[in-house]
Design an enzyme around this catalytic site. Structure first.
Site, short mmCIF file in Angstrom:
data_model
loop_
_atom_site.label_atom_id
_atom_site.label_comp_id
_atom_site.label_asym_id
_atom_site.label_seq_id
_atom_site.Cartn_x
_atom_site.Cartn_y
_atom_site.Cartn_z
N GLY A 160 2.90 2.06 10.97
CA GLY A 160 3.74 3.31 10.91
C GLY A 160 4.54 3.44 12.17
CB SER A 175 5.39 -2.21 12.10
OG SER A 175 5.16 -0.81 12.32
CE LYS A 224 -0.04 3.07 4.82
NZ LYS A 224 0.13 3.17 6.25
CG HIS A 265 -5.82 1.77 5.37
ND1 HIS A 265 -5.20 2.83 6.06
CD2 HIS A 265 -4.94 0.96 5.05
CE1 HIS A 265 -3.98 2.42 6.59
NE2 HIS A 265 -3.74 1.25 5.90
N GLY A 270 3.21 -1.28 4.17
CA GLY A 270 3.02 0.15 3.96
C GLY A 270 4.57 0.75 4.03
CD GLU A 311 -3.23 -2.43 7.17
OE1 GLU A 311 -2.22 -2.88 6.83
OE2 GLU A 311 -3.96 -1.64 6.93
CG ASN A 358 -1.94 1.48 1.36
OD1 ASN A 358 -1.74 2.17 0.64
ND2 ASN A 358 -2.44 1.35 2.45
#
Ligand code: 13P
Length: 250
Positions: free
Chosen positions: A173, A212, A11, A95, A233, A167, A9
């Site tokens: 993150g 992560s 983002k 998301h 991510g 998630e 992803n």
């Protein structure tokens, strides 16, 4: 029996030039990969460029969101026919960043999911609890509620087409991955919920872990029986780290 999925992803990252370079590098480094499906979800503006790079490969292009209407006066939105036209095979829905910052709810997730299931696209439906919800011991009920709302009025046949991504918000993150055991415990709970609601089709649903995921933790995560892949991510933005994740070792 469940083919693994490694999805990136992107983002809100990468201009078209940057996107082409990354897609090209991932294409080169994943040539011949057959143990998993590799998915890339660039921002809308880079879908066409990445589609060109991926042409003729088994790599799957995905979008990061979609509207439920086919067309109309919905400024800033993108429709399913538009995504199909540009070459998408999948689309991420619900998301946690959409839920947290843009007012996405289980009801709006459900509208998107149902519309996508009427097309040839596959939805990657995201669920997961916040840190406060976990610390107060409500993580199971929160995720069960997201499942009940997001998958409302789906049929057993629909289940064959969906992908779920667990998630936990506290792991996104933050560098604080869920341990393989914590992730497996939630994936097991999710599959049990699916089983109770839909029956044996639950065994066919790929449940990805996200939060992560890095080259140094993917192997242990993929060893867990109910973890069928990853939604990545930060580590998907560099070819080297995403390729190591694609080439996870069991
Ligand atoms: P990070 O891998 O950067 O934690 O992001 C996870 C994620 O949100 C993927 O959708």
């Amino acid at each position: 029996m469940r083919k693994a999925v490694i999805a990136g992803n992107w983002k809100m990252h990468k201009t078209n030039g940057e996107a082409r370079l990354l897609a090209r590098a991932i294409k080169a480094g994943s040539a011949g990969v057959s143990h998993c499906e590799v998915v890339m979800a660039p921002p809308f503006t880079a879908l066409a460029a990445v589609a060109e790079e991926l042409k003729g490969t088994p790599l799957i292009l995905a979008a990061q969101n979609v509207h439920w209407e086919a067309k109309g006066a919905f400024t800033g939105e993108i429709s399913i026919p538009m995504l199909k036209d540009v070459g998408c095979g999948m689309v991420v829905i619900g998301h946690s960043e959409r839920r947290q910052y843009f007012g996405e709810t289980d009801a709006s997730v459900n509208r998107r999911v149902r519309a996508v299931l009427e097309s040839s696209l596959k939805p990657i439906i995201c669920i997961g609890e916040t840190l406060a919800e976990r610390e107060s011991g409500n993580h199971h009920s929160v995720v069960a509620q997201q499942l009940a709302g997001g998958l409302d009025s789906l049929t057993r046949r629909d289940l064959l087409r969906i992908i779920l991504a667990y998630e936990p918000v506290w792991a996104i993150g933050t560098g604080r991955t869920a341990s393989p055991e914590t992730a497996q415990e939630m994936h097991g709970m999710i599959r049990e919920w699916l089983s109770g609601r839909f029956g044996e089709e639950a065994q066919t649903v790929r449940i990805l872990y996200g939060g992560s995921v890095k080259p140094d933790n993917i192997d242990a995560l993929m060893l867990q029986p109910d973890i069928d892949g990853a939604l990545v991510g930060g580590a998907c933005l560099e070819a080297e780290s995403f390729l190591r994740i694609i080439h996870y070792r069991l």
